[in-house]
Scaffold this active site. Structure first.
Site, PDB file in Angstrom:
ATOM      1  N   ASP A 154       0.871  -1.164   0.000  1.00  0.00           N
ATOM      2  CA  ASP A 154       0.000   0.000   0.000  1.00  0.00           C
ATOM      3  C   ASP A 154       0.922   1.233   0.000  1.00  0.00           C
ATOM      4  O   ASP A 154       2.043   1.186   0.494  1.00  0.00           O
ATOM      5  CB  ASP A 154      -0.898  -0.040   1.245  1.00  0.00           C
ATOM      6  N   GLY A 163      -0.654   6.367   1.542  1.00  0.00           N
ATOM      7  CA  GLY A 163      -1.582   7.501   1.511  1.00  0.00           C
ATOM      8  C   GLY A 163      -2.602   7.429   2.641  1.00  0.00           C
ATOM      9  O   GLY A 163      -2.753   8.362   3.426  1.00  0.00           O
ATOM     10  N   PHE A 164      -3.250   6.299   2.757  1.00  0.00           N
ATOM     11  CA  PHE A 164      -4.271   6.124   3.790  1.00  0.00           C
ATOM     12  C   PHE A 164      -3.703   6.392   5.178  1.00  0.00           C
ATOM     13  O   PHE A 164      -4.314   7.078   5.999  1.00  0.00           O
ATOM     14  CB  PHE A 164      -4.844   4.703   3.710  1.00  0.00           C
ATOM     15  N   ASP A 208      -2.360   8.277  -2.854  1.00  0.00           N
ATOM     16  CA  ASP A 208      -3.649   8.936  -3.029  1.00  0.00           C
ATOM     17  C   ASP A 208      -4.022   9.771  -1.811  1.00  0.00           C
ATOM     18  O   ASP A 208      -3.414   9.640  -0.749  1.00  0.00           O
ATOM     19  CB  ASP A 208      -4.742   7.881  -3.285  1.00  0.00           C
ATOM     20  N   ASP A 224      -8.261  -7.187   0.844  1.00  0.00           N
ATOM     21  CA  ASP A 224      -7.363  -7.295   2.001  1.00  0.00           C
ATOM     22  C   ASP A 224      -8.092  -6.753   3.209  1.00  0.00           C
ATOM     23  O   ASP A 224      -8.991  -5.909   3.064  1.00  0.00           O
ATOM     24  CB  ASP A 224      -6.073  -6.488   1.808  1.00  0.00           C
ATOM     25  N   CYS A 275     -12.871 -27.512   8.482  1.00  0.00           N
ATOM     26  CA  CYS A 275     -11.807 -26.568   8.132  1.00  0.00           C
ATOM     27  C   CYS A 275     -10.471 -27.313   8.114  1.00  0.00           C
ATOM     28  O   CYS A 275     -10.129 -28.014   9.058  1.00  0.00           O
ATOM     29  CB  CYS A 275     -11.782 -25.422   9.136  1.00  0.00           C
ATOM     30  N   CYS A 277      -7.522 -26.144   8.401  1.00  0.00           N
ATOM     31  CA  CYS A 277      -6.395 -25.403   8.989  1.00  0.00           C
ATOM     32  C   CYS A 277      -5.761 -26.179  10.143  1.00  0.00           C
ATOM     33  O   CYS A 277      -6.384 -27.056  10.749  1.00  0.00           O
ATOM     34  CB  CYS A 277      -6.813 -24.003   9.429  1.00  0.00           C
ATOM     35  N   CYS A 331      -7.886 -26.106  13.471  1.00  0.00           N
ATOM     36  CA  CYS A 331      -9.082 -26.952  13.523  1.00  0.00           C
ATOM     37  C   CYS A 331      -8.730 -28.431  13.430  1.00  0.00           C
ATOM     38  O   CYS A 331      -9.468 -29.271  13.946  1.00  0.00           O
ATOM     39  CB  CYS A 331     -10.053 -26.562  12.414  1.00  0.00           C
ATOM     40  N   HIS A 358      -6.432 -19.817  11.840  1.00  0.00           N
ATOM     41  CA  HIS A 358      -7.768 -20.231  11.393  1.00  0.00           C
ATOM     42  C   HIS A 358      -8.467 -19.104  10.633  1.00  0.00           C
ATOM     43  O   HIS A 358      -9.046 -19.330   9.563  1.00  0.00           O
ATOM     44  CB  HIS A 358      -8.641 -20.681  12.558  1.00  0.00           C
TER      45      HIS A 358
END
Lengths: 385, 385
Positions: free
Chosen positions: B95, B98-99, B149, B268, B306, B308, B311, B337
């Site tokens: 990124d 800017g943000f 931006d 994201d 799941c 993962c 789990c 997870h």
């Protein structure tokens, strides 16, 4: 020794009492000498079981006192025991809680019967006796369980140490009576403070009980490292040679090497994860603070020869960055390295013993620390608290 | 589009604008739609790269603003770029900062030239301009870099949004001029606040610049989720269909499903790790607080389906125990997870699109949230801060 356990000595050093052995447990072998990571609350702090296995861990510890307070042994028994609850397929050892009851709790009464203390969590009164500790450990289901002992503080006067040592012995006999499971091996604990004659008398007394394993307890509680060495040297030869020997709460390079030279097989210590959570790494016998400015632009791994995930993937500068940013991942990565490092140290000693080159290869570690020489060893207690 | 990048659309939903594609980057493909985990400071909080890969991560984010402040782009360039520094072999997106400049810093001056702000770390004055942000991102070396931006807050008056949108466009042209590396793809960002006409005008203007990818920014800054849906629906169709489209800072089930229905490919959000560090899990569209008493004795996995690590190995009761004990491992396991869960959600949508069953299978997610219905979605911003 219960049928599911055995200890074989594969090699004996011809210059010291060091030995290489294999301790067989229902959840697999432990190749000794071996460092055991500490997972007090049914987890080794910041490290997953998969990462622990990759670090070379065989037996790991958990703690009766802490797990009794939370989440309770009933839940863990319902889960099928600690192995299933914490997803550790290998051997587990539970400490009895004796050390923690005496070091952490506000004790209300202590008697021959047991100890009554207030829970530091919610203030409720809890009784802990030899029978109760063994019952909890039977519920937790570790491969090795420890006798409930009275661990005198350091310093303590001789009379107090005698009383604690006597009580530890009478409690041990009650632990043996209370123990219910043949798939768990109960280890006795030698107490006796820093008094070598008391230590030796206790070791001889315990040796006659034909236990599956023996521990030296009550060390690493604040006494100088040289005293640990003397205690271990005077006590270990009195323990049965065909049983594993475990030095509780010790896990620094020099102290392990010296204890191995006296015939110790097993070690545990909170150092690797405690240091990890403070951004400090154990590297080739030194202790590094990764926050130090000298690592800021150092793009080399901590130890290029270390096979751990951290050293194989990340630079000192990256770890320094994570620690400065207080990123939890930094604690995980350094803990992984530190655990690997201490296990590797004991593995390398094992290899040296098998080749009968221990006394030669580890000579530097077998010397006392010279005055003014710095050490990676913590001065504070290495016992889990 | 630079030679090392391409975007292929494999399937187009016949009922919505949803599409399944593959975005090729110098560090491998990204199969879209896809959720991207956020690694602001060159690490996804509490999760190792190996764990991220096992969770199904393809492209991950890092942040220009944060990495400029610490450890600095020079060091990362010296390390061979972000991929090497953080040991992430797959695609990375940075990124632009800017943000963060607008949301985190005490801004001193903002002009057509750029922004001058005080570092929240040490108070020094820092200038950030389109050229500077691109230079930093060229140093960091991510596969995708973002235009610098001006992100107006919500709410903001129309005049302020117009000014920010105009400035974003003129800054974008300077970013294109400043960009030096053909192995990095520069994405433009559509701003325009909650004003659909401004959004549409900005999208049409950007589309003419023939950029390798386009993002919709300035959402998930506090506005109601329904407004995000409207903005995305009005804007996305105006972006070139042969380029990847990225909705910044959005990563909740419903908002992703609805944005995908409008033609968005990439997402994201900090939610999975932020929730993880608070002991909250995303499970089948719900948000669970693992500290809740109802999990205390629940020995089932969070989600038996799941795949993962968490789990597959641990129970709800074990996670509840870790969170109560404030064990950092609990945050890691839940984060693993949560990341897996959001990636799987986008993978399942991708499969549904490939079979042209998206509109049917994900119908429940494409409806607006009914009044009083609870949602796993955070009301706070999902943008990294």
């Amino acid at each position: 020794m219960p049928a599911k356990f055995s200890f074989q000595c594969q090699a004996q050093c011809s210059h010291t009492q060091a030995r290489a052995g294999t301790f067989h447990t229902p959840h697999g072998p432990v190749h000794t000498p071996r460092f055991m990571p500490v997972g007090t609350l049914a987890n080794v702090k910041t490290v997953t079981p998969a990462q622990l296995q990759a670090a070379g861990a065989e037996m790991v510890l958990a703690n009766t006192y802490h797990l009794h307070l939370q989440p309770g042994e009933d839940l863990i028994a319902e889960a099928g025991g600690l192995h299933s609850f914490m997803a550790w397929p290998g051997p587990i050892l539970t400490d009895s809680g004796g050390f923690q009851v005496f070091s952490l709790s506000k004790i209300r009464t202590i008697s021959e019967d047991g100890v009554v203390f207030r829970s530091p969590r919610d203030g409720r009164l809890i009784e802990m006796s030899p029978e109760h500790s063994i019952h909890i450990q039977n519920q937790l289901g570790a491969d090795v369980i420890m006798a409930f002992d009275e661990c005198p503080p350091y310093p303590a006067d001789r009379e107090a140490v005698i009383a604690a040592t006597d009580r530890t012995y009478s409690w041990l006999k009650r632990c043996i009576q209370a123990h219910q499971r043949s798939d768990q091996a109960l280890f006795g604990i030698v107490q006796g403070g820093v008094h070598l004659d008391l230590r030796q008398a206790a070791a001889e007394q315990l040796a006659q009980l034909d236990l599956p394993g023996y521990a030296i307890g009550g060390v690493s509680v604040g006494e100088p490292p040289e005293l640990i060495k003397k205690i271990v040297k005077a006590t270990t030869p009195l323990l049965p040679p065909d049983r594993p020997r475990y030095l509780m709460g010790v896990g620094t390079y020099r102290e392990m090497a010296q204890a191995i030279a006296s015939g110790i097989d097993l070690f545990d210590c909170v150092i690797p994860t405690r240091l990890g959570r403070h951004g400090a790494a154990l590297v080739r016998g030194e202790r590094w603070n990764l926050k130090n400015a000298r690592f800021r632009r150092d793009l080399t791994p901590m130890d290029a020869d270390c096979p751990c995930y951290t050293c194989q993937n990340f630079s000192r500068a990256y770890l320094c960055h994570l620690i400065h940013a207080q990123e939890l991942l930094g604690y995980t990565l350094i803990s992984i390295h530190n655990i690997t490092e201490l296990i590797r140290f004991t593995q390398q000693i094992r290899q040296a013993i098998l080749q009968d080159r221990f006394a030669e290869q580890f000579q530097a570690w077998l010397q006392p620390l010279e005055k003014g020489q710095s050490s990676a060893d913590l001065t504070q207690s290495g016992r889990e608290a």
